[in-house]
Design an enzyme around this catalytic site. Sequence first.
Site, PDB file in Angstrom:
ATOM      1  N   ASP A  97      41.144  34.632  33.782  1.00  0.00           N
ATOM      2  CA  ASP A  97      40.634  35.140  33.408  1.00  0.00           C
ATOM      3  C   ASP A  97      40.900  36.263  33.194  1.00  0.00           C
ATOM      4  OD1 ASP A  97      38.922  34.688  34.878  1.00  0.00           O
ATOM      5  OD2 ASP A  97      37.775  36.589  33.993  1.00  0.00           O
ATOM      6  N   ASP A  99      33.771  31.749  36.289  1.00  0.00           N
ATOM      7  CA  ASP A  99      35.139  30.458  35.810  1.00  0.00           C
ATOM      8  C   ASP A  99      35.747  31.118  34.435  1.00  0.00           C
ATOM      9  OD1 ASP A  99      35.720  28.147  34.947  1.00  0.00           O
ATOM     10  OD2 ASP A  99      34.168  27.667  34.785  1.00  0.00           O
ATOM     11  N   GLY A 100      36.800  31.337  35.617  1.00  0.00           N
ATOM     12  CA  GLY A 100      38.322  32.261  34.358  1.00  0.00           C
ATOM     13  C   GLY A 100      38.646  31.037  33.663  1.00  0.00           C
ATOM     14  N   THR A 122      33.359  38.717  36.341  1.00  0.00           N
ATOM     15  CA  THR A 122      34.053  37.608  37.836  1.00  0.00           C
ATOM     16  C   THR A 122      32.761  36.446  37.149  1.00  0.00           C
ATOM     17  OG1 THR A 122      33.682  37.324  39.545  1.00  0.00           O
ATOM     18  CG2 THR A 122      32.094  38.283  38.847  1.00  0.00           C
ATOM     19  N   ARG A 146      48.759  27.861  37.213  1.00  0.00           N
ATOM     20  CA  ARG A 146      47.572  28.392  35.860  1.00  0.00           C
ATOM     21  C   ARG A 146      47.455  29.486  35.980  1.00  0.00           C
ATOM     22  NH1 ARG A 146      42.049  31.054  37.664  1.00  0.00           N
ATOM     23  NH2 ARG A 146      40.571  30.212  36.244  1.00  0.00           N
ATOM     24  N   THR A 172      35.868  37.634  42.020  1.00  0.00           N
ATOM     25  CA  THR A 172      37.483  38.622  41.626  1.00  0.00           C
ATOM     26  C   THR A 172      36.238  40.256  41.408  1.00  0.00           C
ATOM     27  OG1 THR A 172      38.262  37.448  39.760  1.00  0.00           O
ATOM     28  CG2 THR A 172      38.329  39.557  39.250  1.00  0.00           C
ATOM     29  N   SER A 208      39.476  35.350  48.248  1.00  0.00           N
ATOM     30  CA  SER A 208      39.450  35.467  46.479  1.00  0.00           C
ATOM     31  C   SER A 208      40.298  36.458  46.260  1.00  0.00           C
ATOM     32  CB  SER A 208      38.549  34.519  46.092  1.00  0.00           C
ATOM     33  OG  SER A 208      37.542  35.231  45.887  1.00  0.00           O
TER      34      SER A 208
END
Length: 345
Positions: free
Chosen positions: A239, A261-262, A259, A236, A208, A72
Amino acid sequence: IERRWSLSLLLCHKQIPCPVLYGLLFLPIVVNTWPWPQATEAAWDKLISSSSVLDAVETGCTQCEIDQCGGSVGFGGSPDENGETTLDAMIMDGGNMNIGAVGCVRGIKNAIGVARRVLENTEHTLLVGNLAKDFAVEMGFKEESLSTNHSQQMYNDWRKSNCQPNYRSNVTPNPKTSCGPYKPMRSHVQAEQNSRANLNINQSNHDTVGMISIDENGHVAAGTSTNGLNHKVPGRVGDSPIPGAGCYADNTVGGAVATGDGDVMMRFLPSFQVIESMRHGVSPTQAIEDALNRILKYYPTFNGALVAVSKDGYVGAACTGFSSFHYCVRSHSHQPTAVFSVKCK
């Protein structure tokens, strides 16, 4: 000084978590999210050789982009609804509060490098999309595909599963059972409770790399890099490139990175809140817990984690929704990089 050093070694030997022991003696320091010590080591080596915290953060995040950390970060992961991988990144200088960030970058593998160019070669903070790619090419970066056989297979499997999960709402056809193209529903639909549980947002699709570097003089830098959320709506931005959400740095306080759910995290600027809490004397761990609790009040199924370092080198971390959260620490007292874990609420 000798007594402090001896006490620290004794406590570490007895397996008391060493991050709480950091003090001025333990700067410089590099800390990053997740168990990716290769990124930490790359940042540390650069910090020692160049004495530049910005160089360290850029180098460490670049290493994760090259290694495709967790699938990711970097190219070849998290395809959107069109099967395309796009990247977000940010770097912040805690000395002058300057920031460079990019969002939804297409066709450029070194997103954190482009963010550094935004910081140093423009008067702006954030560039996005195709025009961010054009800027990158102008700055000498190579344009190339971010797709791989793996990302294409992820996309194909998602299409075969009726595009589940996805992140549409109040559209037709039903996004919970069908692929698009979608159109907005004409009738108003009552918003559901703020639950993200059915979206399958977890460690496997929301890693992240967030990195903090502090030199021996207390100069702080922080940065992030990610390819975002699997099967996101095209365009999209998460964050990670949003100041105060993905990361924040201030020489007078320290640094924090996030890190998870942005889409939720950016609504609360948790990294900024952590720094401001630390400014008023709250410990890094307590500051993080306070920031997470503020989010959980509105999103009880939220998944996220933060790690923070004070200007003196004290480290704290906390998380929610995941089973546990791992982070890496490198300093003269941790050779090589040490990986620590905290249990999540």
